[in-house]
Write a protein that holds these residues in place. Structure first.
Motif, PDB file in Angstrom:
ATOM      1  N   GLN A   8       0.823  -1.202   0.000  1.00  0.00           N
ATOM      2  CA  GLN A   8       0.000   0.000   0.000  1.00  0.00           C
ATOM      3  C   GLN A   8       0.862   1.258   0.000  1.00  0.00           C
ATOM      4  O   GLN A   8       0.563   2.239  -0.706  1.00  0.00           O
ATOM      5  CB  GLN A   8      -0.907   0.009   1.222  1.00  0.00           C
ATOM      6  CG  GLN A   8      -1.904   1.152   1.256  1.00  0.00           C
ATOM      7  CD  GLN A   8      -2.751   1.144   2.504  1.00  0.00           C
ATOM      8  OE1 GLN A   8      -2.248   0.860   3.598  1.00  0.00           O
ATOM      9  NE2 GLN A   8      -4.040   1.449   2.363  1.00  0.00           N
ATOM     10  N   ILE A  11       2.263   1.745  -3.541  1.00  0.00           N
ATOM     11  CA  ILE A  11       1.256   2.262  -4.470  1.00  0.00           C
ATOM     12  C   ILE A  11       1.022   3.739  -4.234  1.00  0.00           C
ATOM     13  O   ILE A  11       0.921   4.532  -5.180  1.00  0.00           O
ATOM     14  CB  ILE A  11      -0.050   1.455  -4.334  1.00  0.00           C
ATOM     15  CG1 ILE A  11       0.161   0.018  -4.817  1.00  0.00           C
ATOM     16  CG2 ILE A  11      -1.177   2.114  -5.120  1.00  0.00           C
ATOM     17  CD1 ILE A  11      -1.031  -0.885  -4.577  1.00  0.00           C
ATOM     18  N   ASN A  12       0.934   4.137  -2.970  1.00  0.00           N
ATOM     19  CA  ASN A  12       0.734   5.557  -2.660  1.00  0.00           C
ATOM     20  C   ASN A  12       1.933   6.400  -3.092  1.00  0.00           C
ATOM     21  O   ASN A  12       1.773   7.542  -3.529  1.00  0.00           O
ATOM     22  CB  ASN A  12       0.480   5.739  -1.162  1.00  0.00           C
ATOM     23  CG  ASN A  12      -0.836   5.135  -0.721  1.00  0.00           C
ATOM     24  OD1 ASN A  12      -1.765   5.002  -1.510  1.00  0.00           O
ATOM     25  ND2 ASN A  12      -0.929   4.752   0.542  1.00  0.00           N
ATOM     26  N   LEU A  14       3.783   5.875  -5.688  1.00  0.00           N
ATOM     27  CA  LEU A  14       3.694   6.070  -7.131  1.00  0.00           C
ATOM     28  C   LEU A  14       2.791   7.237  -7.491  1.00  0.00           C
ATOM     29  O   LEU A  14       3.006   7.926  -8.480  1.00  0.00           O
ATOM     30  CB  LEU A  14       3.173   4.788  -7.802  1.00  0.00           C
ATOM     31  CG  LEU A  14       4.153   3.634  -7.957  1.00  0.00           C
ATOM     32  CD1 LEU A  14       3.438   2.426  -8.531  1.00  0.00           C
ATOM     33  CD2 LEU A  14       5.313   4.027  -8.850  1.00  0.00           C
ATOM     34  N   TYR A 158      -5.091   2.221 -11.400  1.00  0.00           N
ATOM     35  CA  TYR A 158      -4.236   2.612 -10.280  1.00  0.00           C
ATOM     36  C   TYR A 158      -5.058   2.799  -9.007  1.00  0.00           C
ATOM     37  O   TYR A 158      -4.673   2.349  -7.920  1.00  0.00           O
ATOM     38  CB  TYR A 158      -3.496   3.899 -10.618  1.00  0.00           C
ATOM     39  CG  TYR A 158      -2.744   4.475  -9.448  1.00  0.00           C
ATOM     40  CD1 TYR A 158      -1.546   3.914  -9.026  1.00  0.00           C
ATOM     41  CD2 TYR A 158      -3.240   5.571  -8.749  1.00  0.00           C
ATOM     42  CE1 TYR A 158      -0.855   4.429  -7.941  1.00  0.00           C
ATOM     43  CE2 TYR A 158      -2.557   6.093  -7.667  1.00  0.00           C
ATOM     44  CZ  TYR A 158      -1.367   5.521  -7.272  1.00  0.00           C
ATOM     45  OH  TYR A 158      -0.699   6.025  -6.198  1.00  0.00           O
ATOM     46  N   MET A 161      -6.294  -0.594  -7.614  1.00  0.00           N
ATOM     47  CA  MET A 161      -5.206  -1.365  -7.017  1.00  0.00           C
ATOM     48  C   MET A 161      -5.070  -1.020  -5.538  1.00  0.00           C
ATOM     49  O   MET A 161      -4.928  -1.900  -4.682  1.00  0.00           O
ATOM     50  CB  MET A 161      -3.891  -1.082  -7.754  1.00  0.00           C
ATOM     51  CG  MET A 161      -3.739  -1.785  -9.083  1.00  0.00           C
ATOM     52  SD  MET A 161      -2.260  -1.227  -9.979  1.00  0.00           S
ATOM     53  CE  MET A 161      -0.986  -1.538  -8.754  1.00  0.00           C
ATOM     54  N   GLY A 162      -5.127   0.284  -5.248  1.00  0.00           N
ATOM     55  CA  GLY A 162      -5.057   0.711  -3.854  1.00  0.00           C
ATOM     56  C   GLY A 162      -6.244   0.231  -3.039  1.00  0.00           C
ATOM     57  O   GLY A 162      -6.103  -0.140  -1.869  1.00  0.00           O
TER      58      GLY A 162
END
Length: 262
Positions: A8, A11-12, A14, A158, A161-162
């Motif tokens: 997580q 992803i954040n 990115l 995107y 995904m989170g």
């Protein structure tokens, strides 16, 4: 921090970017030029790919990311690249050159080229995304004329995904709270958890979609802030374009070999 929490956080990261001084559009243009140069190198010329590795090394350090960080992230692609190129030595066993009496086939050369090409392309994409953020990359693609539907799909992918990782974290915490310290569970339970994760994610996505429709969503995402190319960004594009062209088309290995022989 668990693996899901690390995922997580990645992803954040990115989405936010590092806040570099250059505009996202200028870095996107350079990245596209670099990818074009990398993909245009013939499979039998891996030495040119080695020279093109100069870009991710320099730009990752200039962006404050560090090449070690980018290299570590890109190594996860090696199994997939090997799966793509591992059959080349079997299908093409013609001799490319000989080293100490040992023949190297063209299949191994092309396999090495696929490996290096994939790593360099991923490293360039990682530098772009981690430097300016995923959303700014999408907005820059929009300004370059990329189809709107593709931009929307990228942003939704995107975003969800989170959401999936967030739902997985909540389910993992609930499992630990009810497991009384138990770490190993039967395979059947993991199958049920995956099914529940898909159902919860689908329900969450439906709620988000209804909320977007209530706020006037018509299938098109806002174009975002304008990406003006100032003098510094134009100079950045020009400088890297010249360097990439030299690395791609000039025979630097031959020049260095000629100087050493002299």
């Amino acid at each position: 921090m668990t693996r899901l929490e690390k995922a997580q956080y990645a992803i954040n990261s990115l989405g936010k970017g590092r806040g570099v001084a250059l505009s996202a559009l200028s870095l996107l243009v350079v990245t596209l030029l670099y990818l074009l140069a990398v993909l245009s190198v013939p499979l039998h010329s891996p030495q040119k790919l080695v020279w093109l590795a100069i870009y991710p090394v320099i730009q990752s350090e200039a962006s404050g990311l560090g090449f070690g960080f980018i290299l570590k992230k890109s190594l996860w692609l090696i199994p997939l690249l090997l799966l793509i190129g591992i059959f080349n030595p079997i299908l093409n066993n013609a001799t490319a050159f000989t080293i100490g009496g040992f023949a190297i086939s063209e299949g191994w050369v092309s396999c090495l080229s696929i490996l290096i090409r994939g790593l360099l392309a991923l490293q360039a994409a990682l530098i772009l995304t981690y430097s300016v953020g995923f959303y700014d990359v999408c907005h820059s693609l929009r300004h370059l004329g990329c189809p709107k539907i593709l931009i929307v799909q990228l942003m939704f992918t995107y975003r969800y995904m989170g959401l999936i990782v967030e739902e997985a974290i909540n389910m993992d915490r609930a499992r630990k709270a009810r497991g009384f310290g138990r770490k190993n569970y039967p395979l059947s339970m993991w199958g049920r958890m995956v099914g529940q994760l898909l159902i919860r994610s689908y329900d969450r996505a439906g709620s988000i979609h209804r909320a977007m429709l209530a706020r006037g969503f018509t299938g098109n995402m806002p174009a975002g802030k304008a990406h003006n190319l100032d003098k510094r960004s134009i100079a950045f594009i020009f400088a890297w374009s010249v360097v990439i062209a030299i690395l791609r088309f000039a025979d630097l290995s031959g020049v260095i070999n000629h100087l050493l022989v002299r």
